[in-house]
Design a protein around this motif. Structure first.
Motif, PDB file in Angstrom:
ATOM      1  N   CYS A 630       0.825  -1.211   0.000  1.00  0.00           N
ATOM      2  CA  CYS A 630       0.000   0.000   0.000  1.00  0.00           C
ATOM      3  C   CYS A 630       0.857   1.258   0.000  1.00  0.00           C
ATOM      4  CB  CYS A 630      -0.935  -0.003   1.203  1.00  0.00           C
ATOM      5  SG  CYS A 630      -2.324  -1.163   1.017  1.00  0.00           S
ATOM      6  N   ALA A 631       1.971   1.221   0.764  1.00  0.00           N
ATOM      7  CA  ALA A 631       2.866   2.394   0.794  1.00  0.00           C
ATOM      8  C   ALA A 631       3.442   2.664  -0.581  1.00  0.00           C
ATOM      9  CB  ALA A 631       3.976   2.156   1.813  1.00  0.00           C
ATOM     10  N   GLU A 632       3.861   1.658  -1.296  1.00  0.00           N
ATOM     11  CA  GLU A 632       4.454   1.839  -2.620  1.00  0.00           C
ATOM     12  C   GLU A 632       3.408   2.264  -3.630  1.00  0.00           C
ATOM     13  OE1 GLU A 632       7.113  -0.675  -5.913  1.00  0.00           O
ATOM     14  OE2 GLU A 632       6.172  -1.709  -4.209  1.00  0.00           O
ATOM     15  N   CYS A 633       2.220   1.661  -3.537  1.00  0.00           N
ATOM     16  CA  CYS A 633       1.160   1.949  -4.512  1.00  0.00           C
ATOM     17  C   CYS A 633       0.680   3.390  -4.396  1.00  0.00           C
ATOM     18  CB  CYS A 633       0.019   0.970  -4.308  1.00  0.00           C
ATOM     19  SG  CYS A 633      -1.437   1.322  -5.310  1.00  0.00           S
ATOM     20  N   LYS A 634       0.361   3.834  -3.140  1.00  0.00           N
ATOM     21  CA  LYS A 634      -0.179   5.186  -2.950  1.00  0.00           C
ATOM     22  C   LYS A 634       0.876   6.271  -3.147  1.00  0.00           C
ATOM     23  CE  LYS A 634      -4.405   4.733  -0.303  1.00  0.00           C
ATOM     24  NZ  LYS A 634      -5.182   5.330   0.788  1.00  0.00           N
ATOM     25  N   ALA A 635       2.126   5.947  -2.854  1.00  0.00           N
ATOM     26  CA  ALA A 635       3.181   6.959  -2.966  1.00  0.00           C
ATOM     27  C   ALA A 635       3.698   7.091  -4.386  1.00  0.00           C
ATOM     28  CB  ALA A 635       4.322   6.614  -2.029  1.00  0.00           C
ATOM     29  N   ALA A 647      -9.264   0.489  -3.626  1.00  0.00           N
ATOM     30  CA  ALA A 647     -10.071  -0.603  -3.089  1.00  0.00           C
ATOM     31  C   ALA A 647      -9.331  -1.397  -2.015  1.00  0.00           C
ATOM     32  CB  ALA A 647     -10.491  -1.538  -4.229  1.00  0.00           C
ATOM     33  N   SER A 648      -8.009  -1.468  -2.138  1.00  0.00           N
ATOM     34  CA  SER A 648      -7.242  -2.341  -1.238  1.00  0.00           C
ATOM     35  C   SER A 648      -6.628  -1.615  -0.059  1.00  0.00           C
ATOM     36  CB  SER A 648      -6.124  -3.041  -2.029  1.00  0.00           C
ATOM     37  OG  SER A 648      -6.667  -3.794  -3.092  1.00  0.00           O
ATOM     38  N   CYS A 649      -6.443  -0.289  -0.169  1.00  0.00           N
ATOM     39  CA  CYS A 649      -5.695   0.428   0.873  1.00  0.00           C
ATOM     40  C   CYS A 649      -6.533   1.580   1.415  1.00  0.00           C
ATOM     41  CB  CYS A 649      -4.376   0.965   0.325  1.00  0.00           C
ATOM     42  SG  CYS A 649      -3.317  -0.317  -0.420  1.00  0.00           S
ATOM     43  N   ASN A 650      -6.672   1.625   2.736  1.00  0.00           N
ATOM     44  CA  ASN A 650      -7.389   2.729   3.355  1.00  0.00           C
ATOM     45  C   ASN A 650      -6.465   3.584   4.233  1.00  0.00           C
ATOM     46  OD1 ASN A 650      -6.922   0.951   5.374  1.00  0.00           O
ATOM     47  ND2 ASN A 650      -9.042   0.657   5.997  1.00  0.00           N
ATOM     48  N   GLN A 651      -5.150   3.357   4.127  1.00  0.00           N
ATOM     49  CA  GLN A 651      -4.212   4.141   4.916  1.00  0.00           C
ATOM     50  C   GLN A 651      -4.003   5.513   4.281  1.00  0.00           C
ATOM     51  OE1 GLN A 651      -3.601   1.239   3.445  1.00  0.00           O
ATOM     52  NE2 GLN A 651      -2.481  -0.220   4.773  1.00  0.00           N
ATOM     53  N   THR A 652      -3.616   6.465   5.127  1.00  0.00           N
ATOM     54  CA  THR A 652      -3.215   7.801   4.652  1.00  0.00           C
ATOM     55  C   THR A 652      -1.728   7.785   4.396  1.00  0.00           C
ATOM     56  OG1 THR A 652      -4.969   8.840   5.943  1.00  0.00           O
ATOM     57  CG2 THR A 652      -3.164  10.248   5.193  1.00  0.00           C
ATOM     58  N   VAL A 653      -1.328   8.114   3.162  1.00  0.00           N
ATOM     59  CA  VAL A 653       0.073   8.027   2.776  1.00  0.00           C
ATOM     60  C   VAL A 653       0.570   9.404   2.350  1.00  0.00           C
ATOM     61  CG1 VAL A 653       1.733   6.960   1.204  1.00  0.00           C
ATOM     62  CG2 VAL A 653      -0.206   5.626   2.033  1.00  0.00           C
ATOM     63  N   SER A 654       1.706   9.802   2.891  1.00  0.00           N
ATOM     64  CA  SER A 654       2.363  11.055   2.506  1.00  0.00           C
ATOM     65  C   SER A 654       3.816  10.761   2.197  1.00  0.00           C
ATOM     66  CB  SER A 654       2.256  12.090   3.634  1.00  0.00           C
ATOM     67  OG  SER A 654       2.847  11.596   4.821  1.00  0.00           O
ATOM     68  N   TYR A 678       9.814   3.682   4.904  1.00  0.00           N
ATOM     69  CA  TYR A 678       8.557   4.317   5.300  1.00  0.00           C
ATOM     70  C   TYR A 678       8.329   4.099   6.787  1.00  0.00           C
ATOM     71  CZ  TYR A 678       7.037  -0.502   4.487  1.00  0.00           C
ATOM     72  OH  TYR A 678       6.935  -1.865   4.496  1.00  0.00           O
ATOM     73  N   LEU A 679       7.437   4.943   7.344  1.00  0.00           N
ATOM     74  CA  LEU A 679       7.109   4.911   8.762  1.00  0.00           C
ATOM     75  C   LEU A 679       5.611   4.685   8.913  1.00  0.00           C
ATOM     76  CD1 LEU A 679       7.900   5.393  11.764  1.00  0.00           C
ATOM     77  CD2 LEU A 679       7.435   7.825  11.377  1.00  0.00           C
ATOM     78  N   ILE A 680       5.207   3.732   9.792  1.00  0.00           N
ATOM     79  CA  ILE A 680       3.800   3.403  10.037  1.00  0.00           C
ATOM     80  C   ILE A 680       3.412   3.965  11.396  1.00  0.00           C
ATOM     81  CG2 ILE A 680       2.131   1.522  10.246  1.00  0.00           C
ATOM     82  CD1 ILE A 680       4.108  -0.208   8.644  1.00  0.00           C
ATOM     83  N   GLU A 681       2.298   4.711  11.439  1.00  0.00           N
ATOM     84  CA  GLU A 681       1.820   5.284  12.691  1.00  0.00           C
ATOM     85  C   GLU A 681       0.320   5.011  12.821  1.00  0.00           C
ATOM     86  OE1 GLU A 681       4.497   9.134  13.642  1.00  0.00           O
ATOM     87  OE2 GLU A 681       3.345   9.262  11.767  1.00  0.00           O
ATOM     88  N   ILE A 688      -4.589   4.405  10.340  1.00  0.00           N
ATOM     89  CA  ILE A 688      -3.160   4.194  10.052  1.00  0.00           C
ATOM     90  C   ILE A 688      -2.696   5.213   9.027  1.00  0.00           C
ATOM     91  CG2 ILE A 688      -1.474   2.562   9.100  1.00  0.00           C
ATOM     92  CD1 ILE A 688      -3.210   0.307  10.121  1.00  0.00           C
ATOM     93  N   SER A 689      -1.577   5.862   9.338  1.00  0.00           N
ATOM     94  CA  SER A 689      -0.951   6.796   8.383  1.00  0.00           C
ATOM     95  C   SER A 689       0.465   6.325   8.116  1.00  0.00           C
ATOM     96  CB  SER A 689      -0.924   8.213   8.962  1.00  0.00           C
ATOM     97  OG  SER A 689      -0.181   8.246  10.163  1.00  0.00           O
ATOM     98  N   ILE A 690       0.871   6.510   6.833  1.00  0.00           N
ATOM     99  CA  ILE A 690       2.193   6.037   6.405  1.00  0.00           C
ATOM    100  C   ILE A 690       2.966   7.217   5.829  1.00  0.00           C
ATOM    101  CG2 ILE A 690       3.441   4.430   4.909  1.00  0.00           C
ATOM    102  CD1 ILE A 690       0.992   2.645   4.899  1.00  0.00           C
ATOM    103  N   THR A 691       4.150   7.434   6.316  1.00  0.00           N
ATOM    104  CA  THR A 691       5.048   8.462   5.786  1.00  0.00           C
ATOM    105  C   THR A 691       6.135   7.764   4.996  1.00  0.00           C
ATOM    106  OG1 THR A 691       4.615   9.848   7.714  1.00  0.00           O
ATOM    107  CG2 THR A 691       6.543  10.384   6.371  1.00  0.00           C
TER     108      THR A 691
END
Length: 772
Positions: A630-635, A647-654, A678-681, A688-691
């Motif tokens: 998800c981190a790679e896809c959204k970023a 559809a697969s990822c509901n995390q917030t990615v920055s 990346y960092l998962i919080e 869940i948010s991903i930096t």
């Protein structure tokens, strides 16, 4: 050493009794109808003779059970018959320190009375101390066939040397002499008149007529008499290489009075350069009667009936030598040594030595063999009565052996050294009266006599004939039960036989042809009195047939009723092995760590999770692996989920260009080989948010480049080495060829002018050759 060793053995014995012995013994004790049958059935069984021990509907057979069970059921200890074996030492003279005393004692004790209960083992310790200077009897048995002619001359001078050698070890020694050839029938000896009178191979020699065995000199301490009698002997002869030595050994062992054997160490020295005949060979001479094991010496000391009895077998010979306590020493020539070494393995306490062709080393051979035999201590027993077994534990200094059935043995025992044997005796049946068994050390005249009896009767001391308790005199009372008079039956002799008709029909279920009360009780007055482990009107329920767990009936958590376990309130299952408690599944208040179910107070883990509380996972994803795609896809819109991020990822990615990276940051390889950091919080609401840091460059191209450079470098280096090697070989070959040319030019001769060449001086022509 001794305290430590015996302490260890004691602990092992206690551990065996606690862990295994009691359980198996108690489980082997079954109900029996009388006290005698009870104590004979198993050593763990005891009998309660208490009057009110059995209830009105119970069976007298329930009086037979292990002592612990009887006491638990209310039988007073004073009312329990549980006899055990006893040991009483009847004679125990102290061991001798020297041979100065008139009576030498090396074996102690000398007499023991042993009372055995069937199935129960009794043990005692036997001590042996080798005394210095123990008396010796030595009987010299010589082969006088013609091949021993040179040996006889040396033996004639043997007496003084032999006595002197043995007196180095003892002050009391006697020697005797006998000789043998073979049976005096064909095909062993020649029966023609001339050969019978003089069987010498040398026609000018004079030989003694052939004989089987002759006893020449009884045991004596007179060396001059030995030499005188032996010097009168003449050589004899036979036809085959095998001799009749077994006949001679048998007669020398059996004819104790003629030989003069004392009750001391007995040695029989057998000298020969030939093989031996054994049982079955007599058939060649028409002799079919087996050796009878008796003395047959005539007035002149000859075995005159050798033509009637076959040679003894090796087993028969070994048995007679052992019973006579004689230790044979086989002194034979080198060619026969392997044969007699095999023979010695079959004869207890025997030795073999190599004899020189003229017997010149026989004195030293006998001395060495006697030293070896006397330093080996073998404790054995005589024939055992049926139902008796004996085992030996040998304690030979630092060396110990356990559980030998054939006997105890210690080797290398020095003079005045004490060795011990633990003798364990067990009876499996009742003995008819007192039985005698003798224990002895082979080669020593002393014996330990065992008087064996068995405990098979109950001494209840409450016998009452025509007891009032037995329906007012209708039976005799003993050991808590009634033995009814003729015509009366019942536990208290309360029923008349004539009133019941055939009571056994009432103790079987309808159409049942099996044993009365299904073999689990007694039919008393037409009713079944079941044993303690059975129930039902016909004792049809076996209350020991329920399922077991860990060797315990109903796992010890319930009662067996007619083949079915009735479990306690907090247990369930067919064997009551499943606990309803859940305390064993809890860890920090969580059942099975949230990754399994608690079944029978044990965790059954979900797939992939393991250990007692399902706290470890096999092949489970870490949080970094779980959120990588998800981190790679959204970023960056790449990876396995590209095109399906929503559809697969509901995390917030920055995405941050260059954040400070520490151990909390995930570092994962992506599909294209680049490194994703990346960092998962996770906040309080569970979101869940991903930096994500910018991806590093693809590592695939660099990897390919490095791989290509390395491959090229290795290939180039290989070609360079091959070229250098070929160049070196070429230079070396050219140099060697040049050296060869120079050697040829320096040579002072050639093929045309050979200084060693000479022309032919004579030429011959064949006139018929090439006529045309």
């Amino acid at each position: 050493m001794l305290p430590t060793r015996w302490t260890a053995r004691l602990w092992l014995l206690l551990l065996a009794m606690v862990c295994g012995g009691n359980a198996s013994d108690i489980g082997s004790c079954q109900p029996q109808p009388s006290c005698q049958e009870c104590i004979q059935s198993h050593p763990s069984c005891a009998w309660c003779k208490q009057l009110d021990f059995v209830q009105a509907d119970g069976s007298d057979a329930d009086r037979c059970a292990p002592r612990q069970e009887l006491e638990h059921r209310g039988c007073l200890p004073s009312e329990i018959m549980d006899p055990h074996g006893k040991l009483h030492v009847l004679e125990d003279r102290p061991l001798s320190n020297s041979t100065q005393h008139q009576t030498i004692t090396q074996l102690a004790p000398q007499k023991i009375a042993l009372q055995l209960r069937p199935g129960e083992e009794q043990n005692f310790t036997v001590y042996f101390k080798r005394a210095e200077g123990y008396p010796v009897d030595l009987y010299y048995l010589m082969d006088l066939s013609y091949s021993m002619k040179d040996d006889l001359e040396n033996i004639k001078r043997l007496g003084s040397d032999l006595l002197a050698a043995l007196r180095d070890n003892t002050n009391s020694v006697k020697i005797g002499f006998g000789s043998f050839v073979d049976k005096t029938v064909l095909p062993y000896v020649s029966t023609s008149p001339s050969k019978w009178q003089n069987p010498c191979l040398d026609s000018n020699g004079v030989c003694h007529p052939a004989f089987s065995y002759q006893h020449v000199l009884a045991l004596t301490n007179n060396a001059s008499e030995f030499e005188s009698r032996v010097s009168q002997q003449r050589i004899s002869g036979n036809l085959d290489t095998a001799e009749g030595g077994f006949d001679a050994i048998m007669q020398a062992a059996l004819c104790k009075e003629q030989i003069g054997w004392r009750n001391v160490t007995r040695l029989l020295v057998f000298t020969s350069d030939g093989s031996f005949h054994m049982a079955g060979d007599g058939k060649l001479g028409g002799i079919y009667m087996p050796n009878d094991g008796r003395c047959h010496l005539d007035a002149n000391g000859f075995y005159s009936e050798s033509h009637l009895y076959d040679y003894p077998s090796i087993g028969h010979l070994a048995e007679v030598l052992s019973e006579s306590n004689i230790q044979p020493i086989f002194a034979v020539t080198g060619s026969r040594l392997p044969m007699y070494e095999e023979l010695s393995r079959l004869i207890p306490k025997s030795a073999v030595g190599e004899l020189k062709e003229d017997s010149s080393n026989v004195v030293q051979l006998i001395a060495d063999a006697y030293s070896n035999l006397s330093s080996t201590v073998n404790l054995e027993h005589s024939d055992l009565p049926p139902g008796i077994s004996i085992a030996y534990d040998s304690h030979c200094g630092a060396l110990e052996t356990y559980g030998r059935m054939q006997g105890g043995e210690c080797s290398g025992v020095r003079v005045n050294e004490l060795v011990q044997f633990t003798v364990r005796v067990k009876a499996t049946t009742c003995l008819p009266g007192t039985q005698e068994v003798a224990l002895r050390v082979l080669g020593v005249g002393e014996e330990l006599h065992l008087q064996l009896t068995t405990v098979c009767e109950c001494q209840c001391r409450d016998s009452q004939p025509y007891a009032h308790h037995c329906s007012r005199g209708q039976g005799n009372f003993t050991c808590g039960i009634c033995s009814c008079q003729e015509g009366y039956v019942g536990q208290l002799c309360e029923c008349k036989q004539e009133d019941l008709g055939n009571p056994e029909n009432r103790c079987r279920d309808m159409n049942d042809t099996g044993p009365v009360c299904n073999g689990r009780g007694q039919c008393v007055c037409g009713k079944c009195q079941c044993n303690s482990h059975a129930s039902g009107p016909f004792c049809q329920c076996d209350d020991t047939s329920c399922e077991r767990h860990n060797g315990q009936l109903c796992a010890g958590n319930g009662r067996c009723r007619c083949g079915t376990c009735e479990c306690q309130s907090n247990y369930t299952g067919s064997a009551c092995a499943c606990s309803l408690d859940t305390s064993g599944c809890l860890q920090e208040g969580v059942v099975c760590s949230g990754h399994g179910l608690c079944v029978c107070n044990r965790c059954q883990c979900d797939t992939g999770w393991f250990d007692s509380h399902c706290s470890h996972c096999l092949d489970c994803q870490t949080p970094c692996e779980e959120h990588r795609n998800c981190a790679e896809c959204k970023a960056f819109g790449t990876g396995l989920l590209s095109g399906n991020c929503s559809a697969s990822c509901n995390q917030t990615v920055s995405v941050l260009p260059a954040p400070t990276v520490n151990e909390r940051w995930c570092q994962q390889k992506t599909e294209d080989g680049s490194l994703l950091i990346y960092l998962i919080e996770k906040d309080k609401t569970g979101s869940i948010s991903i930096t994500v840091k910018d991806k590093t460059g693809s590592s695939k191209q660099s990897t390919k480049l490095v791989l290509g450079l390395v491959t090229g470098l290795v290939a180039g280096l290989g070609l360079l080495l091959i070229g250098l090697y070929r160049g070196f070989i070429e230079i070396y070959d050219r140099k060697e060829f040049s050296h060869f040319r120079e050697e040829c030019e320096r040579a002072q001769w050639n093929e045309v002018n050979n200084p060693l060449f000479r022309s032919a001086t004579t030429t011959t022509f064949n006139p018929n050759y090439n006529q045309d």
